[in-house]
Design a protein around this motif. Structure first.
Motif, PDB file in Angstrom:
ATOM      1  N   LEU A  32      -3.911  -2.228  33.429  1.00 40.01           N
ATOM      2  CA  LEU A  32      -4.868  -1.682  34.461  1.00 40.01           C
ATOM      3  C   LEU A  32      -5.736  -2.842  35.082  1.00 40.01           C
ATOM      4  N   SER A  33      -6.114  -2.619  36.395  1.00 38.01           N
ATOM      5  CA  SER A  33      -6.748  -3.439  37.359  1.00 38.01           C
ATOM      6  C   SER A  33      -7.692  -2.916  38.316  1.00 38.01           C
ATOM      7  N   GLY A  34      -9.022  -2.828  38.188  1.00 37.26           N
ATOM      8  CA  GLY A  34     -10.019  -2.372  39.071  1.00 37.26           C
ATOM      9  C   GLY A  34     -10.009  -0.631  39.148  1.00 37.26           C
ATOM     10  N   VAL A  35      -9.887  -0.051  38.183  1.00 40.03           N
ATOM     11  CA  VAL A  35      -9.981   1.373  37.990  1.00 40.03           C
ATOM     12  C   VAL A  35     -11.404   1.978  38.355  1.00 40.03           C
ATOM     13  N   ASP A  36     -11.196   2.741  39.234  1.00 41.38           N
ATOM     14  CA  ASP A  36     -12.544   3.516  39.594  1.00 41.38           C
ATOM     15  C   ASP A  36     -12.103   4.948  39.676  1.00 41.38           C
ATOM     16  N   LEU A  37     -12.930   5.799  38.755  1.00 44.22           N
ATOM     17  CA  LEU A  37     -12.540   7.271  38.568  1.00 44.22           C
ATOM     18  C   LEU A  37     -13.770   7.993  38.405  1.00 44.22           C
ATOM     19  N   ASP A  38     -14.169   9.040  38.871  1.00 45.89           N
ATOM     20  CA  ASP A  38     -15.024   9.968  38.691  1.00 45.89           C
ATOM     21  C   ASP A  38     -14.310  11.508  38.423  1.00 45.89           C
ATOM     22  N   VAL A  39     -14.753  11.903  37.239  1.00 42.50           N
ATOM     23  CA  VAL A  39     -13.978  13.223  36.691  1.00 42.50           C
ATOM     24  C   VAL A  39     -15.554  14.060  36.248  1.00 42.50           C
ATOM     25  N   PRO A  40     -15.905  15.038  37.195  1.00 43.09           N
ATOM     26  CA  PRO A  40     -16.891  15.835  36.848  1.00 43.09           C
ATOM     27  C   PRO A  40     -16.734  16.905  35.770  1.00 43.09           C
ATOM     28  N   ALA A  41     -17.937  17.176  35.222  1.00 45.70           N
ATOM     29  CA  ALA A  41     -17.899  18.026  34.086  1.00 45.70           C
ATOM     30  C   ALA A  41     -17.183  19.095  34.586  1.00 45.70           C
ATOM     31  N   GLY A  42     -16.176  19.508  33.315  1.00 45.52           N
ATOM     32  CA  GLY A  42     -15.246  20.536  33.423  1.00 45.52           C
ATOM     33  C   GLY A  42     -14.317  20.610  34.266  1.00 45.52           C
ATOM     34  N   GLU A  43     -13.836  19.522  34.864  1.00 43.59           N
ATOM     35  CA  GLU A  43     -12.637  19.276  35.601  1.00 43.59           C
ATOM     36  C   GLU A  43     -11.426  18.929  34.759  1.00 43.59           C
ATOM     37  N   VAL A  44     -10.225  19.455  35.125  1.00 43.72           N
ATOM     38  CA  VAL A  44      -9.103  19.128  34.582  1.00 43.72           C
ATOM     39  C   VAL A  44      -8.266  18.034  35.542  1.00 43.72           C
ATOM     40  N   VAL A  45      -8.178  16.814  34.895  1.00 42.95           N
ATOM     41  CA  VAL A  45      -7.506  15.739  35.826  1.00 42.95           C
ATOM     42  C   VAL A  45      -6.209  15.272  35.075  1.00 42.95           C
ATOM     43  N   ALA A  46      -5.063  15.419  36.009  1.00 43.12           N
ATOM     44  CA  ALA A  46      -3.884  15.002  35.115  1.00 43.12           C
ATOM     45  C   ALA A  46      -3.342  13.329  35.709  1.00 43.12           C
ATOM     46  N   LEU A  47      -2.968  12.879  34.924  1.00 41.75           N
ATOM     47  CA  LEU A  47      -2.671  11.397  35.161  1.00 41.75           C
ATOM     48  C   LEU A  47      -1.220  11.169  35.007  1.00 41.75           C
ATOM     49  N   LEU A  48      -0.551  10.854  36.371  1.00 35.87           N
ATOM     50  CA  LEU A  48       0.877  10.764  36.619  1.00 35.87           C
ATOM     51  C   LEU A  48       0.956   9.332  37.009  1.00 35.87           C
ATOM     52  N   GLY A  49       2.466   8.703  36.624  1.00 43.07           N
ATOM     53  CA  GLY A  49       2.926   7.434  36.779  1.00 43.07           C
ATOM     54  C   GLY A  49       4.037   7.066  36.051  1.00 43.07           C
ATOM     55  N   ALA A  50       4.839   6.099  36.458  1.00 40.37           N
ATOM     56  CA  ALA A  50       5.760   5.598  35.711  1.00 40.37           C
ATOM     57  C   ALA A  50       5.330   5.131  34.278  1.00 40.37           C
ATOM     58  N   SER A  51       6.309   5.016  33.262  1.00 40.12           N
ATOM     59  CA  SER A  51       6.066   4.477  32.121  1.00 40.12           C
ATOM     60  C   SER A  51       5.434   3.049  32.254  1.00 40.12           C
ATOM     61  N   GLY A  52       4.396   2.683  31.409  1.00 42.84           N
ATOM     62  CA  GLY A  52       3.969   1.489  31.508  1.00 42.84           C
ATOM     63  C   GLY A  52       2.926   1.016  32.535  1.00 42.84           C
ATOM     64  N   CYS A  53       2.449   2.366  33.033  1.00 41.74           N
ATOM     65  CA  CYS A  53       1.540   1.969  34.336  1.00 41.74           C
ATOM     66  C   CYS A  53       0.191   2.108  33.849  1.00 41.74           C
ATOM     67  N   GLY A  54      -0.112   2.204  32.434  1.00 42.47           N
ATOM     68  CA  GLY A  54      -1.557   2.360  31.709  1.00 42.47           C
ATOM     69  C   GLY A  54      -2.138   3.696  31.711  1.00 42.47           C
ATOM     70  N   LYS A  55      -1.322   4.722  31.586  1.00 43.15           N
ATOM     71  CA  LYS A  55      -2.076   6.370  31.623  1.00 43.15           C
ATOM     72  C   LYS A  55      -2.539   6.325  30.511  1.00 43.15           C
ATOM     73  N   SER A  56      -1.780   6.267  29.126  1.00 41.75           N
ATOM     74  CA  SER A  56      -2.279   6.197  27.789  1.00 41.75           C
ATOM     75  C   SER A  56      -3.193   5.177  27.480  1.00 41.75           C
ATOM     76  N   THR A  57      -3.248   4.163  28.027  1.00 41.26           N
ATOM     77  CA  THR A  57      -4.104   3.007  28.027  1.00 41.26           C
ATOM     78  C   THR A  57      -5.680   3.429  28.408  1.00 41.26           C
ATOM     79  N   LEU A  58      -5.454   4.055  29.778  1.00 38.90           N
ATOM     80  CA  LEU A  58      -6.741   4.568  30.158  1.00 38.90           C
ATOM     81  C   LEU A  58      -7.185   5.606  29.108  1.00 38.90           C
ATOM     82  N   LEU A  59      -6.433   6.739  28.614  1.00 41.28           N
ATOM     83  CA  LEU A  59      -7.066   7.543  27.923  1.00 41.28           C
ATOM     84  C   LEU A  59      -7.579   7.078  26.407  1.00 41.28           C
TER      85      LEU A  59
END
Length: 268
Positions: A32-59
């Motif tokens: 992961l490089s330079g990730v900026d993300l805001d998730v407001p309280a109560g929001e549901v955000v889905a993370l999509l992307g190819a395998s190896g792009c860092g989705k699970s790492t971010l979690l």
């Protein structure tokens, strides 16, 4: 299936300039490089992307199971530093202890403290919430994969987390069970109010469950690492009609973003 849940104090999640690099020197692997993300309280955000792009790492960074190489992760304005008590994770595999009953596995999710009677009541309520109250005394080998994953969800919910982190929790389930689990999670989120980050490879699942879809992809202007390539707000209140033509159009857009070509019928 009972889906009544006690509402929790949902909290916002923010990531600022987050990098995650594994190894060092010539062996360094930038995920992961330079990730900026805001998730407001109560929001549901889905993370999509190819395998190896860092989705699970971010979690894992949000859960405090890993630490960023640079930048910071905050929950409700407080920096995540170690295992985050306000977050709970449901993994792709249920990860149940086979020698324990379903109720005993759920009890592992409880914070320390409280009387035995109170803890039992919380476990019973969590199992009832996911429709497993009659199976509390069963061991994991005696139930289906979908029931095992519902147990894992109950183990997370019993903590009453402000942030629920779902790491492809339905990937190993058959298609019909997966749809039922999606509906269950949707109901539970709307009744509990928790902030949710969902990692998935399934575009339809993202559109069904999320208020916003975030696509992770390699940076076109950086030497290595993935970042946020696209964000898409999903219109309409949940629960959503899976046959909604608006969702079908968004599905095409997301597949295009993910590099999946459209196949048009050949002329006769």
């Amino acid at each position: 299936m009972q889906t009544t849940a006690t509402r929790v104090a949902a909290v916002p999640v923010t990531l600022r300039g987050v990098d995650r690099v594994f190894g060092s020197g010539d062996a360094a692997h930038v995920v992961l490089s330079g990730v900026d993300l805001d998730v407001p309280a109560g929001e549901v955000v889905a993370l999509l992307g190819a395998s190896g792009c860092g989705k699970s790492t971010l979690l894992r960074l949000v859960a405090g199971l890993d630490r960023p190489s640079a930048g910071e992760v905050n929950i409700d304005g407080a920096r995540v530093d170690g295992i985050e008590p306000r977050a709970a994770v449901v993994f792709q595999e249920p990860r149940l202890l086979p020698w324990r009953t379903l109720a005993e596995n759920v009890a592992f999710g409880l914070p320390s403290g409280g009387s035995r009677e109170t803890r039992r009541a919380h476990v019973a309520h969590a199992l009832d919430t996911v429709g497993l109250a009659p199976f509390a005394g069963y061991r994991p080998r005696a139930v289906s994969g979908g029931m095992a994953q519902r147990t894992a969800l109950a183990r997370a919910l019993v903590r009453r987390p402000g942030v629920l982190l779902l790491d492809e929790p339905f990937a190993a389930l058959d298609a019909l069970t997966r749809l039922r689990m999606q509906d269950l999670v949707d109901d539970l989120q709307r009744t509990s109010g928790a902030t949710v980050l969902l990692v998935t490879h399934d575009v339809d699942e993202a559109l069904q469950l999320a208020d916003r879809v975030v696509v992770l992809a390699p940076h076109p202007d950086r030497a290595a690492g993935a970042g946020i390539a696209h964000m898409l707000d999903v219109p309409g209140a949940r629960p959503r009609d899976r046959a909604d033509p608006v969702l079908a159009a968004l599905r095409v857009e997301l597949l295009d973003r993910l590099g999946v070509p459209r196949h048009r019928p050949h002329p006769a």
